[in-house]
Design an enzyme around this catalytic site. Structure first.
Site, mmCIF file in Angstrom:
data_model
loop_
_atom_site.group_PDB
_atom_site.id
_atom_site.type_symbol
_atom_site.label_atom_id
_atom_site.label_comp_id
_atom_site.label_asym_id
_atom_site.label_seq_id
_atom_site.Cartn_x
_atom_site.Cartn_y
_atom_site.Cartn_z
ATOM 1 N N LYS A 144 -12.029 0.545 -1.177
ATOM 2 C CA LYS A 144 -10.746 1.196 -2.046
ATOM 3 C C LYS A 144 -11.529 1.335 -3.445
ATOM 4 C CE LYS A 144 -7.493 -0.149 1.214
ATOM 5 N NZ LYS A 144 -7.578 0.940 1.958
ATOM 6 N N HIS A 198 -5.602 -3.616 -2.504
ATOM 7 C CA HIS A 198 -5.075 -2.433 -3.381
ATOM 8 C C HIS A 198 -5.077 -3.071 -4.725
ATOM 9 C CE1 HIS A 198 -4.493 1.139 -1.011
ATOM 10 N NE2 HIS A 198 -4.020 0.219 -0.109
ATOM 11 N N SER A 258 0.652 -1.090 0.181
ATOM 12 C CA SER A 258 0.086 0.045 0.234
ATOM 13 C C SER A 258 0.883 1.215 0.151
ATOM 14 C CB SER A 258 -0.930 -0.095 1.166
ATOM 15 O OG SER A 258 -0.252 -0.086 2.427
HETATM 16 C C1 LIG Z 1 -3.057 -3.521 2.308
HETATM 17 C C2 LIG Z 1 -4.226 -3.029 2.817
HETATM 18 N N1 LIG Z 1 -5.090 -4.159 3.565
HETATM 19 C C3 LIG Z 1 -6.093 -3.743 4.307
HETATM 20 C C4 LIG Z 1 -6.464 -2.583 4.258
HETATM 21 C C5 LIG Z 1 -7.683 -2.178 5.154
HETATM 22 O O1 LIG Z 1 -8.795 -2.086 4.275
HETATM 23 P P1 LIG Z 1 -10.095 -1.213 4.778
HETATM 24 O O2 LIG Z 1 -9.777 0.245 4.653
HETATM 25 O O3 LIG Z 1 -11.313 -1.562 3.713
HETATM 26 O O4 LIG Z 1 -10.134 -1.325 6.489
HETATM 27 C C6 LIG Z 1 -5.931 -1.365 3.936
HETATM 28 C C7 LIG Z 1 -6.176 -0.250 3.987
HETATM 29 O O5 LIG Z 1 -5.713 0.791 4.446
HETATM 30 C C8 LIG Z 1 -4.501 -1.893 2.940
HETATM 31 O O6 LIG Z 1 -3.765 -0.748 2.547
#
Ligand SMILES: Cc1ncc(COP(=O)(O)O)c(C=O)c1O
Length: 394
Positions: A241, A210, A182
């Site tokens: 996202k 992502h 991310s």
């Molecule tokens: C790699 C990754 N996994 C999981 C999440 C968590 O997702 P959510 O925003 O739906 O809680 C994020 C978001 O920040 C992320 O970047």
């Protein structure tokens, strides 16, 4: 007078201020769009995860309104008591079809999906082998599971293998990576990790938060991108996202999903999504299948913007997709770059330790399918001007 037992928090905040790392929340006063208003300023927005512009897509908006009229605004219960509506089940069926897996369970967020799943499938006698840059929700899930945690250097499959060689064959092992990282926008080495998982008998898990809506056919994610269907036991995706709404999900075997119904604590102990969320997510899947040109547009914009930043002389790291870091090293400098860009009409968030390693601070940019070329060119001009002013490029 009572002494404030939380006084140490004020001291910590002062330290952040002294280090130039204190962040004030930016307030969005309009829709989540490529050009919008934060803190009373019109800016080109390079900070959202709204890859496909679906937060404001008319089909999603309409389906959310319809569902609200039909079912109301909330579910009034957790999934396992009275909070599973037919629309939740329809979304899970549609996601399973999309991901080409037997079944799917939806969680309230991607964070809950990762943390809830890792902590449910592992226990204290087990071991997790995890990339050092995996998301915080994976790390928290590992800690909650009480399994031993073995971290390998970023994308270093050789190092992961060495760790696996030291572990008893009979011990239960989870090998876990982000599909897309991310903060850097690079891809996990899925085929090589799947080989390792097969060789050492590991459970293979990929967090495709992502990648969903971005990589693979119609945005099916990195498992599809790498033709690794059937090789990943636990796939996590997010609905927050590219899908533009809210939530996370786990895709896998029917047994995995039914086990999570019984053991994943966020699923068991937290109220389910409002019907509007489920309905909008179903509409988003329709859009992915019926309007694939939106994903194509995202990639065209990504190529245009990334090559523009590189031509200006910025260090954009190892990005392989729409997340493009502009790495400057020093935390305070990253925050200054972000602040100066904001004054120039571009919102790109500064990110420093502990979110990224010390010395790797950056401004993170994410383009979307809905940015116009003019907006992206405006942002590139601002990056050029501010980057020179701060001595980051010459
Ligand atoms: C790699 C990754 N996994 C999981 C999440 C968590 O997702 P959510 O925003 O739906 O809680 C994020 C978001 O920040 C992320 O970047």
């Amino acid at each position: 007078m009572r002494r404030d037992p939380l006084a140490y928090l004020t001291v910590e905040l002062s330290t952040l201020k002294e280090q130039g790392l204190y962040r004030k929340l930016r307030i969005l006063e309009d829709e989540q769009k490529p050009k919008t208003t934060f803190d009373h300023r019109a800016v080109v927005n390079l900070s959202s995860n709204n890859y496909l512009g679906l937060t404001t897509h008319p089909r999603l908006r309409e389906r959310a309104l319809e569902a609200t009229r039909k079912y109301g605004v909330g579910t009034g219960s957790v999934r396992t008591i009275a909070g599973t509506m037919d629309i939740h089940m329809e979304l899970e069926r549609r996601l399973a079809e999309f991901k080409k897996t037997e079944a799917v369970v939806v969680f309230q967020s991607g964070f809950a999906a990762n943390a809830g799943t890792v902590s449910a499938v592992l226990g204290k006698d087990d071991v997790v082998v995890s990339d050092e840059l995996n998301h915080a929700s994976i790390i928290d899930g590992c800690r909650l599971s009480r399994a031993a945690i073995k971290v390998f250097p970023h994308k270093d499959v050789g190092a992961a293998r060495k760790i696996l060689q030291t572990l008893p064959a009979a011990q239960r092992k989870l090998l876990i990576t982000d599909g897309v990282f991310s903060m850097d926008g690079d891809l996990g080495p899925l085929p090589a990790l799947c080989d390792l998982a097969e060789e050492f008998g590991c459970i293979m898990m990929v967090d495709d938060a992502h990648a969903s809506g971005v990589f693979g056919q119609n945005g099916r994610g990195t498992i599809d991108h790498f033709a690794a269907h059937g090789r990943v036991d636990i796939q996590v995706g997010t609905l927050s996202k590219a899908i533009g709404v809210l939530g996370g999900y786990v895709a896998g075997s029917r047994a995995l999903i039914e086990f999570l119904y019984h053991r994943a604590r966020p699923f068991l102990f937290s109220t389910s999504h409002p019907p509007a969320v489920a309905a909008a997510c179903i509409a988003a899947l329709d859009v992915l299948l019926e309007e694939p040109h939106i994903v194509d547009r995202l990639w065209e914009n990504t190529r245009f913007f990334q090559s523009g930043l590189k031509t200006l002389g910025f260090n954009t790291g190892a990005s392989e997709g729409p997340i493009t870091p502009v790495i400057v090293g020093d935390g305070a400098l990253a925050m200054k770059l972000s602040d100066r860009l904001f004054e120039a009409g571009v919102f790109a968030q500064g990110i420093a330790s502990p979110t990224v390693a010390v010395g790797k601070a950056r401004v993170r940019t994410i383009v979307t399918a809905t940015h116009t070329r003019d907006e992206l060119q405006f942002a590139l001009d601002a990056f050029g001007h501010v980057g020179r002013e701060l001595g980051i490029i010459h």
